[in-house]
Design an enzyme around this catalytic site. Structure first.
Site, PDB file in Angstrom:
ATOM      1  N   THR A 184       0.870  -1.183   0.000  1.00 55.05           N
ATOM      2  CA  THR A 184       0.000   0.000   0.000  1.00 55.05           C
ATOM      3  C   THR A 184       0.896   1.220   0.000  1.00 55.05           C
ATOM      4  OG1 THR A 184      -1.688  -1.217   1.243  1.00 55.05           O
ATOM      5  CG2 THR A 184      -1.900   1.174   1.159  1.00 55.05           C
TER       6      THR A 184
ATOM      7  N   LYS B 272      -7.573   0.173  -2.773  1.00 57.60           N
ATOM      8  CA  LYS B 272      -7.041  -0.271  -1.483  1.00 57.60           C
ATOM      9  C   LYS B 272      -7.116   0.841  -0.442  1.00 57.60           C
ATOM     10  CE  LYS B 272      -5.147  -2.478   1.784  1.00 57.60           C
ATOM     11  NZ  LYS B 272      -3.772  -2.883   1.897  1.00 57.60           N
TER      12      LYS B 272
ATOM     13  N   LYS C 120      -1.447   5.359   9.150  1.00 55.13           N
ATOM     14  CA  LYS C 120      -0.858   5.831   7.896  1.00 55.13           C
ATOM     15  C   LYS C 120      -1.826   5.675   6.729  1.00 55.13           C
ATOM     16  CE  LYS C 120       2.706   4.581   4.540  1.00 55.13           C
ATOM     17  NZ  LYS C 120       3.794   3.636   4.206  1.00 55.13           N
TER      18      LYS C 120
END
Length: 336
Positions: A116, A207, A282
C-alpha cells in the site's frame, strides 16, 4: 534457468513472507522462486521452511531479479523502498531491464508492487516504466502493475488475500498481463477475489478507500463492544448478535477486538501479529489525502486519526495490532 518459469519476490516482511511462502509451496516445483530482502536471517528462514517444495534462490537486488525472472513481485513497506528497488540507477529493477535489453533482442517482463504505497509514488514508477519501455528494442514488452492486497497477515498466511489490480490498457489490450498476474496471485489469494480495477493507480485507490473504511470501523466496533463490556454484557454473545444484525462488519466477524472472542485474532494474542496501529493510521491518512485531492467531504477521518495518534503514542499500545484501540478505550480512566 528459463525466465518464464522464474518468479522473483522482493520484500519478505510480515505480509510478504507468507505470500512468498504460499507461492513457493503451491505453484509447482517446475518454477524457481527468487527471493530478496534486506534481512539475511529472513532469507535463511525462508529457504529452510520451504525446503523440498521447489527451487529457491537468493538475489541481492531488483537489478539481478528482473534479469533472471519475467515476473517480479515486490511487497515493500513504503515510498523510499519502492523508489530504491525500482528506480535506483545501479541496483533498480528498471536499470536491470535496460541491461537485459542490451544483450537480448526480445523479452517480456511484468513488474508488480503489492504494498500500500502513496499514489504519487505508484504513478512515478508507472511513468518511469513507460519511459523505459519506449527505449527498449521492438521485440521487448514491459508492463508495471499495482496490485495492493487486503486481508492482513492472517489472510496472507491462509492464502485468502484480496488483490486489487491496476494495469494500463495499452499493456493489457488482450488481457494477457492481467491473466498472467492473476494466475500467480491465485496462489496467494482467492481467485474470485482478484479484481481488475482499472489503469495503474486504480488498484491503489481501491485499497486506500477500503483501508479508510476499515480503519474507521475498527474504532467504531471497538467503541460499541467497549460499551457492552462496561455494562457487563457477554462480548461473545454481543458479537454473535451484531454479526446477524445491522452492525456486522469485517472487524466484528473476522478480527474481533475483544480478547478471547476470536481465538486466532491478534486481540487474543496480546494484539501481536496483526496490522500495526501505526500502519493503520498511515493508510487512513492516505485516504484523507485522497479525499482532499478529489474534493470529497469527510467527517469521521479526523477524530479517528486523533484516536489512533493518542493510542500509538502510548507505549502500552504502540506497535500493536490496530484493534488495540479497544484496549485503549477499555482502560481509559476519565479525569475527575
Amino acid at each position: 534457468m528459463a525466465t518464464d518459469k522464474t518468479i522473483a519476490f522482493i520484500g519478505l516482511g510480515v505480509m510478504g513472507y507468507p505470500m512468498a511462502a504460499n507461492l513457493r509451496k503451491k505453484i509447482g516445483n517446475d518454477y524457481t522462486i527468487l527471493i530478496c530482502d534486506v534481512v539475511d536471517d529472513v532469507l535463511q528462514k525462508f529457504q529452510t521452511e520451504t525446503a523440498g517444495t521447489g527451487p529457491v534462490r537468493v538475489v541481492t537486488n531488483g537489478f539481478e531479479a528482473v534479469q533472471a525472472a519475467d515476473l517480479v513481485i515486490t511487497m515493500l513497506p513504503g515510498t523510499p523502498a519502492v523508489k530504491s528497488v525500482y528506480l535506483d540507477a545501479t541496483t533498480g529493477i528498471l536499470a536491470g531491464v535496460k541491461a537485459a535489453a542490451a544483450t537480448q533482442s526480445s523479452g517480456k517482463k511484468i513488474i508488480m508492487e503489492c504494498g500500500t504505497i502513496e499514489t504519487a509514488m505508484i504513478l512515478e514508477v508507472a511513468q518511469a516504466t513507460r519511459e523505459t519501455a519506449s527505449s527498449l528494442p521492438s521485440g521487448w514488452k514491459l508492463a508495471f502493475v499495482d496490485a495492493p492486497v487486503s486481508g492482513g497477515p492472517m489472510g496472507a498466511q491462509a492464502a485468502t488475500l484480496t488483490f486489487m489490480v491496476g494495469v494500463n490498457n495499452a499493456d493489457n489490450a488482450d488481457g494477457a498481463v492481467f491473466n498472467r498476474v492473476k494466475s500467480v496471485l491465485s496462489h496467494m489469494g482467492q481467485p474470485e477475489n482478484i479484481f481488475l480495477c482499472g489503469e495503474v493507480g486504480a488498484g491503489t485507490a481501491f485499497k486506500i478507500i477500503n483501508n479508510y473504511l476499515s480503519a474507521i470501523t475498527s474504532l467504531a466496533a471497538s467503541e460499541a463492544l467497549n460499551i457492552g463490556t462496561k455494562m457487563g454484557l457477554d462480548p461473545k454473545l454481543l458479537t454473535d448478535v451484531i454479526n446477524t444484525s445491522g452492525g456486522q462488519c469485517w472487524v466484528t466477524s473476522k478480527s474481533n477486538p475483544v480478547p478471547g472472542v476470536h481465538p486466532n485474532a491478534p486481540a487474543s494474542r496480546n494484539y501481536e501479529g496483526g496490522f500495526r496501529i501505526e500502519l493503520c493510521r498511515k493508510v487512513l491518512s492516505m485516504g484523507s489525502q485522497l479525499a482532499e485531492m478529489v474534493g470529497a467531504r469527510t467527517i469521521l477521518d479526523k477524530p479517528t486519526l486523533a484516536a489512533f495518534d493518542e493510542a500509538a503514542n502510548d507505549p502500552r499500545y504502540a506497535g500493536k495490532d490496530a484493534r488495540v484501540v479497544y484496549k485503549w478505550l477499555n482502560e481509559y480512566e476519565a479525569k475527575k
